[in-house]
Each structure stands twice: as structure tokens, then as C-alpha cells.
Design an enzyme around this catalytic site. Sequence first.
Site, PDB file in Angstrom:
ATOM      1  N   TRP A   1       0.814  -1.228   0.000  1.00  0.00           N
ATOM      2  CA  TRP A   1       0.000   0.000   0.000  1.00  0.00           C
ATOM      3  C   TRP A   1       0.844   1.274   0.000  1.00  0.00           C
ATOM      4  O   TRP A   1       1.862   1.341   0.702  1.00  0.00           O
ATOM      5  CB  TRP A   1      -0.866   0.001   1.259  1.00  0.00           C
ATOM      6  CG  TRP A   1      -1.452   1.330   1.623  1.00  0.00           C
ATOM      7  CD1 TRP A   1      -0.811   2.362   2.274  1.00  0.00           C
ATOM      8  CD2 TRP A   1      -2.777   1.796   1.370  1.00  0.00           C
ATOM      9  NE1 TRP A   1      -1.681   3.424   2.437  1.00  0.00           N
ATOM     10  CE2 TRP A   1      -2.893   3.100   1.888  1.00  0.00           C
ATOM     11  CE3 TRP A   1      -3.903   1.221   0.752  1.00  0.00           C
ATOM     12  CZ2 TRP A   1      -4.071   3.848   1.820  1.00  0.00           C
ATOM     13  CZ3 TRP A   1      -5.078   1.968   0.688  1.00  0.00           C
ATOM     14  CH2 TRP A   1      -5.143   3.256   1.220  1.00  0.00           C
ATOM     15  N   MET A   2       0.381   2.278  -0.749  1.00  0.00           N
ATOM     16  CA  MET A   2       0.959   3.630  -0.679  1.00  0.00           C
ATOM     17  C   MET A   2      -0.164   4.648  -0.529  1.00  0.00           C
ATOM     18  O   MET A   2      -1.181   4.538  -1.201  1.00  0.00           O
ATOM     19  CB  MET A   2       1.711   3.930  -1.969  1.00  0.00           C
ATOM     20  CG  MET A   2       1.881   5.406  -2.282  1.00  0.00           C
ATOM     21  SD  MET A   2       2.254   5.748  -4.032  1.00  0.00           S
ATOM     22  CE  MET A   2       3.968   5.349  -4.100  1.00  0.00           C
ATOM     23  N   ASN A   3       0.032   5.649   0.375  1.00  0.00           N
ATOM     24  CA  ASN A   3      -0.786   6.846   0.228  1.00  0.00           C
ATOM     25  C   ASN A   3       0.128   8.045   0.020  1.00  0.00           C
ATOM     26  O   ASN A   3       0.939   8.010  -0.925  1.00  0.00           O
ATOM     27  CB  ASN A   3      -1.903   6.990   1.264  1.00  0.00           C
ATOM     28  CG  ASN A   3      -1.528   6.983   2.719  1.00  0.00           C
ATOM     29  OD1 ASN A   3      -1.106   5.988   3.250  1.00  0.00           O
ATOM     30  ND2 ASN A   3      -1.720   8.094   3.392  1.00  0.00           N
ATOM     31  N   ASP A   4       0.017   9.096   0.799  1.00  0.00           N
ATOM     32  CA  ASP A   4       0.656  10.371   0.458  1.00  0.00           C
ATOM     33  C   ASP A   4       2.126  10.268   0.037  1.00  0.00           C
ATOM     34  O   ASP A   4       2.909   9.565   0.675  1.00  0.00           O
ATOM     35  CB  ASP A   4       0.675  11.308   1.676  1.00  0.00           C
ATOM     36  CG  ASP A   4      -0.638  11.357   2.393  1.00  0.00           C
ATOM     37  OD1 ASP A   4      -1.650  10.875   1.853  1.00  0.00           O
ATOM     38  OD2 ASP A   4      -0.649  11.873   3.524  1.00  0.00           O
TER      39      ASP A   4
ATOM     40  N   GLN B   1       3.879   7.243   2.219  1.00  0.00           N
ATOM     41  CA  GLN B   1       3.167   6.512   3.252  1.00  0.00           C
ATOM     42  C   GLN B   1       3.011   5.077   2.764  1.00  0.00           C
ATOM     43  O   GLN B   1       2.453   4.832   1.687  1.00  0.00           O
ATOM     44  CB  GLN B   1       1.801   7.164   3.500  1.00  0.00           C
ATOM     45  CG  GLN B   1       1.900   8.503   4.191  1.00  0.00           C
ATOM     46  CD  GLN B   1       2.266   8.346   5.661  1.00  0.00           C
ATOM     47  OE1 GLN B   1       1.420   8.050   6.491  1.00  0.00           O
ATOM     48  NE2 GLN B   1       3.534   8.560   5.994  1.00  0.00           N
TER      49      GLN B   1
END
Length: 490
Positions: free
Chosen positions: A35-38, A54
Site C-alpha cells: 500500500w501507498m498513500n501520500d 506513506q
Amino acid sequence: MTDKLHSAHEYENNKGKEVPLTQKPLFHLIPKIGWMNDPNGFSYYNGKYHMFYQYHPYSTNWGPMHWGHAISSDMIKWEHVEAAMAPDSSFDEEGCFSGTALETADGKHLIIYTGVTKTQSENGEWYNLQNQCVAIGNGTEYEKYSNNPVITGDTLPDNFSKRDFRDPKIWAENGVLNCLVGCKTLEGDGQLAKYTSKDGLSWTFEKIFFKNNFRYGKMWECPDYFELNGKKIIVASPQEIEACELFNAGYGTVCVVGHLDENGNYIEESFNNLDYGLDFYAPETVKTPDGRTVMIGWLQNWDSLVIKREDFKWFGQTSLPREIQLINDKIIINPIKEIENYYAEKVEVIDKKICGATKIDNVKGRTVDLKIELSEDSTNDYEEFELKFACDEKHYSRIVYDRKKSTITLDRMHSGNRRSIIHERTCKVENYNGKLKLRLILDRYSSELFINDGEQVMSMGIFTDIDADGIVFNCNGTVKMNLIMHNLKM
Ligand code: FRU
């Protein structure tokens, strides 16, 4: 190195190899695995661009946040390196949340991020506390400061929540380090607190630098701050926006243009929406050595996480690097010029009359930079122009220009997803004497549309199978179109 960071490295080094090339975008950064966010810590350090993100390597869902890490010479071609941080310390054991980075005067890579911990209130309730922490590195390895956190919520005025205090933005000015941190009053107003420091380790609260005054959403996440053309720009990503003229409901990315008065107080002048599409959030900027300001966001929206390829071992990608400019008081956003270094075959068509559904030889693909210009003359008459892409017999995504309303709609209803959520976004565009310019960049699982040389941008993820590569133009009258398309290759 701690066990947690070591395990993350082992995991990403082993499992990262299992992501097939065809499931990866060509030039958009995805997590090495999971998973990746910001985007985080987007900076130019020691001659290279660094992007952290993230990261939860162990699944394609959000989980205890690590900082993934990638390096690039041109912001287009990224190389993953080992994760920089894991949530392995007493001051960040619940997660290393978003933050920023810069190169210090003495050549170190200074990261400031939010460390999340769990704490118990007097009535026994457990909740997360957010404080700002520092890590210092050399571009490869990062060491967290032993006296973290360096900024705690206790420095905020009394009426502020300590649970929503995150995403520090650091910058240097006249030998002083400055930091803006997203925060929220107990009544729910998103604000930005400003701190200053001489060494990046010891910080002093200066003031509440910006107040949303309940206009656009509540908590303002991931602030950024920079200068364009003599103006001071604040970028932030508010949660819980109520639909209004400028924004749709939900998560958005706001850009404030303003200046400082003689006392250093921020005076706002205008508000702008940085992306009118479905997926763009939490961008950070970097200043390039040649003076451009380049922004990269998360090409995703928290409210559309349900649109997901269950067969992929990654989730979340960054946007194209976009140069952001202020020209004649307008925010203008365009893809960085480095993308042109990856141009392969070119197709050019001049004065093509589009009347009904039309395909053009060799105009297809899922990794393309497609520029079109529509024009009308007195004999032209049409209401709607449509550009379909990522098409096969059953699926397509599309852009629809409504000439009378002067709007563009981005639509992924038929891209193959099966969830009943919003699949469309519309924005107003200028019609310059009947001319409209569109630039659509496709990179396998994303589409980014730049309208009228960057006056508006509309982005979205598309998860249609990769062999759906058709492009079809359609017009319910007649319109004249010029087209230049480049295939993109790496
Ligand atoms: C924004 C955000 C940040 C936070 C991070 C956690 O997308 O909620 O405010 O630091 O994600 O992963």
C-alpha cells in the site's frame, strides 16, 4: 537497524519482485509492494530527487505506516530503494505519518514527520496522539532523533485537538527553519500552526498562520508552502469538504494565493482547486535546481478506495510531476517537460473533421501523451465532443466536452468497476473563440487531463485491463481537430 525496519526490507526485497511489469505503470511511482498513500519528503538532495511515501508493505490496505523510498534523476523514472523508516520507536509506534524533507546547510537530509502514539484519557478511552518527529539521513539510511518528538501538541493554544496535529512542512528562509503543521480546533476548524527553529531539533511555536474559518472542509491535511511569482502559496488537502462552487464534497486539494503583511501575517487573496478530477490528494512540491516548482500528489481519493484491482499486489500511485506556476494571477499546472524525453512514435493529424464516432490510425494505447485542439468555424455546429480511451468492446473511460455549457466531464463509469460510488466529475472551462486544448496523459492505470494549457487538471485512476487500449473520438455535429500523439516508452 531495528527488527521492524529490517523485516520491512526483507519483505519488500522478496515480495517486490513478484509484481509483474504489466501490472505496473510505466512512469508513475507505486509502492515497491503493498500500500501507498501520500507522497512524503519530496526533495532534491545530493543531486537526486527523493520521494518517500506513506507505506504499508504487508498488504494492499492502509496499516501501520512506514516510509517507503524512491530516487530519481528526472522525477519520471523512479528507482525503489529500501524503506527509510518503520514505526519502531516509542514516539511513533502507531505509525510514521506524513511529512517533508530538505537538505540542510551542512549537507544532511532532514526529515520531519508525524509520530503517532496511543494514549489513554482519564476516562479510560484509548486514542491516538500526534506529534512531530525528526529523522536525519544521508539519502540511504535515516536515523530518528533520540529526543523525539520535537514538537508536541502541548505547544498549541488550549482550544486545539492533540489528535489532529500532523503533516509538518519544513522550509528554510534566511537561515531559519520554518514549519507549518496541520491542526484543528476543538470546534473542528482546520488551521495551520507555524513553528521556527535554528537547528531543526528545538522548535518554538510562533503563531496560528492560517485559519480556514470553516470554509473548505475541516482538518487541513498535508500543508505545503512556497513562493510563486512573488506570492506566497499555501497548498493543503482538506477532509470533509461540503460541495460548493469550487469543490466537490469530500477530500480535495486547495491552493491559496496570498502575501505576507509587514508583520508577517498571511493575507489570502484567492482560493483555487488543484485538480477537478476524481483522484488527487496530499501533494508536495520541490524546487528544481533550474527554479521550477514541481508538485506530485497521491493519484487516489480516500473515498474511492473500493475501486481496486484485487489481483494486484500494490495499491496507490503518485501523480505525474506537474509544474505549478502563477501566470497573470492564475494557477497554471502542466506536466514537467522531462516527460518528452520518453517520447517514442509520433502521430500527427491536422484539420481532421470529427463527425460521429471516429478512430484514427495508430491512435491508441495506454501509455501516451495525446494533445488535441478543437476549433470551430461558422460551418461547425455541435453540442458535444467525446474522447473515449482505454476502450475494448465493453469498457471505456471518457472525457465529454459540452460546448453550450462550456464544461468538461471526466467519467469512468464503464471502466470495469463494480462499485456504486461517484464515477464522474465536471468542471467549467474557458472557450477561447471556439478553441479548446486538451492534453491527456495515460499511463496504464491512470489518466491525467490538462485543459487549455494547464488552466484546469482532472485526474483519475483507471483499472481497466491493460489490453483495452482503444481511443475513439465522437461528435454529435462536426468539429475540426488537430492532434499530436506520442507513445511513451522507457
Ligand atoms: C492524508 C493522511 C495524512 C496522514 C497520513 C496517514 O492522506 O491522512 O494526514 O499523515 O495520511 O497515512
